[in-house]
Design a protein around this motif. Sequence first.
Motif, PDB file in Angstrom:
ATOM      1  N   GLU A   1       0.873  -1.185   0.000  1.00  0.00           N
ATOM      2  CA  GLU A   1       0.000   0.000   0.000  1.00  0.00           C
ATOM      3  C   GLU A   1       0.896   1.216   0.000  1.00  0.00           C
ATOM      4  OE1 GLU A   1      -3.244   0.039   2.767  1.00  0.00           O
ATOM      5  OE2 GLU A   1      -3.347   2.220   2.786  1.00  0.00           O
TER       6      GLU A   1
ATOM      7  N   HIS B   1      -8.479   0.507  -1.194  1.00  0.00           N
ATOM      8  CA  HIS B   1      -8.912   1.239  -0.005  1.00  0.00           C
ATOM      9  C   HIS B   1      -9.603   2.520  -0.436  1.00  0.00           C
ATOM     10  CE1 HIS B   1      -6.444  -0.432   3.634  1.00  0.00           C
ATOM     11  NE2 HIS B   1      -7.490  -1.154   3.329  1.00  0.00           N
TER      12      HIS B   1
ATOM     13  N   ASP C   1     -11.092   2.639   4.369  1.00  0.00           N
ATOM     14  CA  ASP C   1     -10.021   3.159   5.218  1.00  0.00           C
ATOM     15  C   ASP C   1     -10.338   4.627   5.487  1.00  0.00           C
ATOM     16  OD1 ASP C   1      -7.756   3.800   6.578  1.00  0.00           O
ATOM     17  OD2 ASP C   1      -6.350   3.228   4.992  1.00  0.00           O
TER      18      ASP C   1
ATOM     19  N   ASP D   1      -4.762   2.648  -2.273  1.00  0.00           N
ATOM     20  CA  ASP D   1      -5.555   3.483  -1.366  1.00  0.00           C
ATOM     21  C   ASP D   1      -5.786   4.785  -2.122  1.00  0.00           C
ATOM     22  OD1 ASP D   1      -6.063   5.616   0.570  1.00  0.00           O
ATOM     23  OD2 ASP D   1      -5.670   4.117   2.113  1.00  0.00           O
TER      24      ASP D   1
ATOM     25  N   HIS E   1      -4.247   7.964  -0.933  1.00  0.00           N
ATOM     26  CA  HIS E   1      -2.797   8.029  -1.098  1.00  0.00           C
ATOM     27  C   HIS E   1      -2.450   8.379  -2.549  1.00  0.00           C
ATOM     28  CE1 HIS E   1      -2.323   5.080   2.566  1.00  0.00           C
ATOM     29  NE2 HIS E   1      -3.006   6.162   2.855  1.00  0.00           N
TER      30      HIS E   1
END
Length: 326
Positions: A165, A228, A269, A200, A203
């Motif tokens: 990740e 995520h 998340d 993610d 991110h």
Amino acid sequence: MRDLKVSCGIWFLGATSDRFVKQGYRPDLSIPDRFMLAASVEGVGGLEMHYPTEVTDANYRDLKSLANDLGMEIVQFCPHLWVDPKFKFGQFTNSDPKLRQQALDLAKRTTDIAQHMEAHVMVYWPAQDGYDYPFQIDHRKALDWLVENLAAWCDYNPQQKVVVEYKAWEPRSRILLPTIGHCMTIVNEINRPNFGVNIDMGHAFIMKENLAESIALCSRYGKLFHTHWNDNWKLFDDDLIVGTVNLWETLEALFWLDEWGYDGWFGLDLFPYREDPAQVVNETIRNLKFGYELLDRVPRDELRACMHSYDAIRISQLMRQMLGGS
Ligand SMILES: [Mn+2]
């Protein structure tokens, strides 16, 4: 309504602290209570968690039974390397060989328990594998150690999937493997069937990636094992309710996951400091499903045709149609 496989992180269901309100904005919850809270939200079918903090050697059997009783799958099971101060200068890339070995040992122990939990993926988040200052790490050796330890972890049990990740900063000022491109270079070098990526979306946003493009690079090599979901202002990993800030990028990502035939989980998340976490989870699931409803208001073939004609005017019309305009 679209049926999605949705899993929920348990780390944000208890007290959520920031740098200023260290005790958190609400009372903490026990781990079994967090399992039950997640399971109480309609549409949640799986749970995500860390070892040996939330899940421990003492409680993992009971927690697996509880998850079974609640009808919850264990989706993500992750070695919680970055919360141990001994790894403050690095986990897999620590210059101290004893600490590198301890990080790998924790990852292997996590794998043993992940197998018992029947977890779908284990996440490697570099977190402390990074730096704060110029000249602070040996960039040549750091990549050697990273590849060596990730390969050793994957080979420890080829039946258990490991996913990287990526995130560019926080907790370190700069974290290794900050983008999908960095990840895919390392994933393709290591080249193990059980080794892939968890995108993610928050991110990706802070690095100004467009999700559709990140998904393409990863899916091209069959390496998108997990996702995520959250949202942010592209300045910080805010972990807000999905679709509230970057609606169009989110819709394009949902479209492309269909096109690539993604059949993995939608992991939530989030990190609600002030809002009720169950309501934030519920809103996110509703927004994900509503996203597919919006896409369904326009024939997919028309969208695909635009990608060949490059007709931005037609695209704008179709986007307005998704929102109910004429
Ligand atoms: Mn995440």
